[in-house]
Enzyme design. Structure first.
Site, PDB file in Angstrom:
ATOM      1  N   GLY A 194       0.789  -1.226   0.000  1.00 17.51           N
ATOM      2  CA  GLY A 194       0.000   0.000   0.000  1.00 17.51           C
ATOM      3  C   GLY A 194       0.824   1.280   0.000  1.00 17.51           C
ATOM      4  N   ASN A 222       1.702   2.972  -2.615  1.00 17.00           N
ATOM      5  CA  ASN A 222       1.024   3.904  -3.535  1.00 17.00           C
ATOM      6  C   ASN A 222      -0.242   4.473  -2.902  1.00 17.00           C
ATOM      7  OD1 ASN A 222       2.258   4.131  -6.390  1.00 17.00           O
ATOM      8  ND2 ASN A 222       2.483   1.960  -5.896  1.00 17.00           N
ATOM      9  N   MET A 246      -4.063  -7.574  -6.529  1.00 16.57           N
ATOM     10  CA  MET A 246      -3.644  -8.793  -7.227  1.00 16.57           C
ATOM     11  C   MET A 246      -4.832  -9.643  -7.653  1.00 16.57           C
ATOM     12  SD  MET A 246      -0.502  -8.248  -7.174  1.00 16.57           S
ATOM     13  CE  MET A 246       0.358  -9.745  -7.575  1.00 16.57           C
ATOM     14  N   LYS A 247      -5.781  -9.004  -8.294  1.00 10.18           N
ATOM     15  CA  LYS A 247      -6.957  -9.756  -8.719  1.00 10.18           C
ATOM     16  C   LYS A 247      -7.484  -9.058  -9.962  1.00 10.18           C
ATOM     17  CE  LYS A 247     -10.685 -12.442  -7.833  1.00 10.18           C
ATOM     18  NZ  LYS A 247     -11.608 -11.948  -8.767  1.00 10.18           N
ATOM     19  N   ILE A 248      -7.976  -9.859 -10.901  1.00 11.57           N
ATOM     20  CA  ILE A 248      -8.535  -9.254 -12.118  1.00 11.57           C
ATOM     21  C   ILE A 248      -9.903  -8.668 -11.785  1.00 11.57           C
ATOM     22  CG2 ILE A 248      -9.303  -9.749 -14.473  1.00 11.57           C
ATOM     23  CD1 ILE A 248      -6.752 -11.062 -14.814  1.00 11.57           C
ATOM     24  N   ASN A 307      -5.080   1.755 -13.284  1.00  9.04           N
ATOM     25  CA  ASN A 307      -4.163   0.835 -12.605  1.00  9.04           C
ATOM     26  C   ASN A 307      -2.734   1.329 -12.790  1.00  9.04           C
ATOM     27  OD1 ASN A 307      -3.214  -1.681 -11.421  1.00  9.04           O
ATOM     28  ND2 ASN A 307      -2.691  -2.348 -13.492  1.00  9.04           N
ATOM     29  N   HIS A 357       1.148  -0.094 -13.157  1.00 12.22           N
ATOM     30  CA  HIS A 357       1.850  -1.342 -13.467  1.00 12.22           C
ATOM     31  C   HIS A 357       3.358  -1.078 -13.542  1.00 12.22           C
ATOM     32  CE1 HIS A 357       2.294  -5.377 -15.043  1.00 12.22           C
ATOM     33  NE2 HIS A 357       3.167  -4.891 -15.900  1.00 12.22           N
TER      34      HIS A 357
HETATM   35  C1  GRF Z   1       3.370  -1.445  -7.488  1.00 14.44           C
HETATM   36  O1  GRF Z   1       4.707  -1.578  -7.836  1.00 14.44           O
HETATM   37  C2  GRF Z   1       2.496  -1.496  -8.707  1.00 14.44           C
HETATM   38  O2  GRF Z   1       3.155  -1.152  -9.871  1.00 14.44           O
HETATM   39  C3  GRF Z   1       2.069  -2.935  -8.772  1.00 14.44           C
HETATM   40  O3  GRF Z   1       2.009  -3.370  -7.448  1.00 14.44           O
HETATM   41  C4  GRF Z   1       2.893  -2.606  -6.653  1.00 14.44           C
HETATM   42  C5  GRF Z   1       2.123  -2.167  -5.445  1.00 14.44           C
HETATM   43  O4  GRF Z   1       2.954  -1.599  -4.483  1.00 14.44           O
HETATM   44  N1  GRF Z   1       0.826  -3.052  -9.492  1.00 14.44           N
HETATM   45  P1  GRF Z   1       2.315  -0.924  -3.202  1.00 14.44           P
HETATM   46  O5  GRF Z   1       1.375  -1.940  -2.573  1.00 14.44           O
HETATM   47  O6  GRF Z   1       1.604   0.312  -3.639  1.00 14.44           O
HETATM   48  O7  GRF Z   1       3.468  -0.620  -2.305  1.00 14.44           O
END
Ligand code: GRF
Length: 187
Positions: free
Chosen positions: A14, A16, A88-90, A105, A107
């Site tokens: 988390g 981000n 981590m889920k579609i 999203n 990535h």
């Molecule tokens: C990030 O690197 C993002 O690109 C990927 O999952 C990671 C999540 O990191 N989709 P965090 O949980 O925000 O630390």
């Protein structure tokens, strides 16, 4: 300015999420984080929601009615925008259809290269020269919606998976907020 009520979906660290929470405290930032949904009850990111007093729910994506629970919560909190931040889920077609062009999203690669998981090990194996991150709209195909923002850096000969992750995440903390500003710039 009326901030868009936003839900952030997480599964892990988390970082981000935390970054978006801090950015969204700025009056001129277009979104307010009104809800956090985690499909992992051990996700460290939940601690950020708690600390900043943001409502959060754990919704186990393995149980049958999980999608209904997601919908009920999005409705309950009047959510109009969704950020996937390490979820981590579609996302189901139903959610995508209900929120057209309203789900984004982040990535950890320069899409369309390296969709899916294990991006850094695949980059290193492939002898890539550049790495980076992409913020994109979510559509029904994995990591394939149109790009909103990309940031890149040159891969060093000393880089390993860990250093690539660190460098990428630093860029993510810039790219995600900038992408959100871009999405709402003309609305
Ligand atoms: C990030 O690197 C993002 O690109 C990927 O999952 C990671 C999540 O990191 N989709 P965090 O949980 O925000 O630390």
């Amino acid at each position: 300015m009326v901030k868009k009520k936003t839900c952030v979906f997480i599964s892990g660290q988390g970082s981000n999420l935390k970054n978006l929470i801090l950015r969204s405290r700025d009056n001129s930032f277009p979104i307010k984080i009104s809800l956090v949904i985690s499909n992992n009850h051990k996700a460290f990111g939940i601690a950020h929601a708690k600390k900043y007093k943001i409502p959060y729910v754990f919704i186990n994506s393995k149980v049958q009615n999980s999608e209904n629970k997601i919908f009920l919560n999005l409705k309950k909190y009047n959510i109009s925008f969704i950020c996937l931040a390490g979820y981590m889920k579609i996302i189901s077609a139903r959610i995508i259809n209900t929120y057209p062009k309203k789900i984004i999203n982040i990535h950890p690669s320069l899409l369309p290269k390296f969709k899916g998981l294990n991006t850094f090990s695949r980059m290193l194996k492939n002898g890539e020269k550049k790495a980076g991150c992409t913020v994109h709209y979510v559509n029904k195909k994995l990591d394939s919606g149109s790009t909103i923002m990309q940031k890149e850096f040159l891969i060093d000969s000393n880089d390993n998976e860990r250093s690539l992750k660190n460098k990428t995440q630093k860029l993510e903390y810039k790219a995600f907020p900038e992408a959100i500003i871009k999405v709402f710039r003309n609305t």
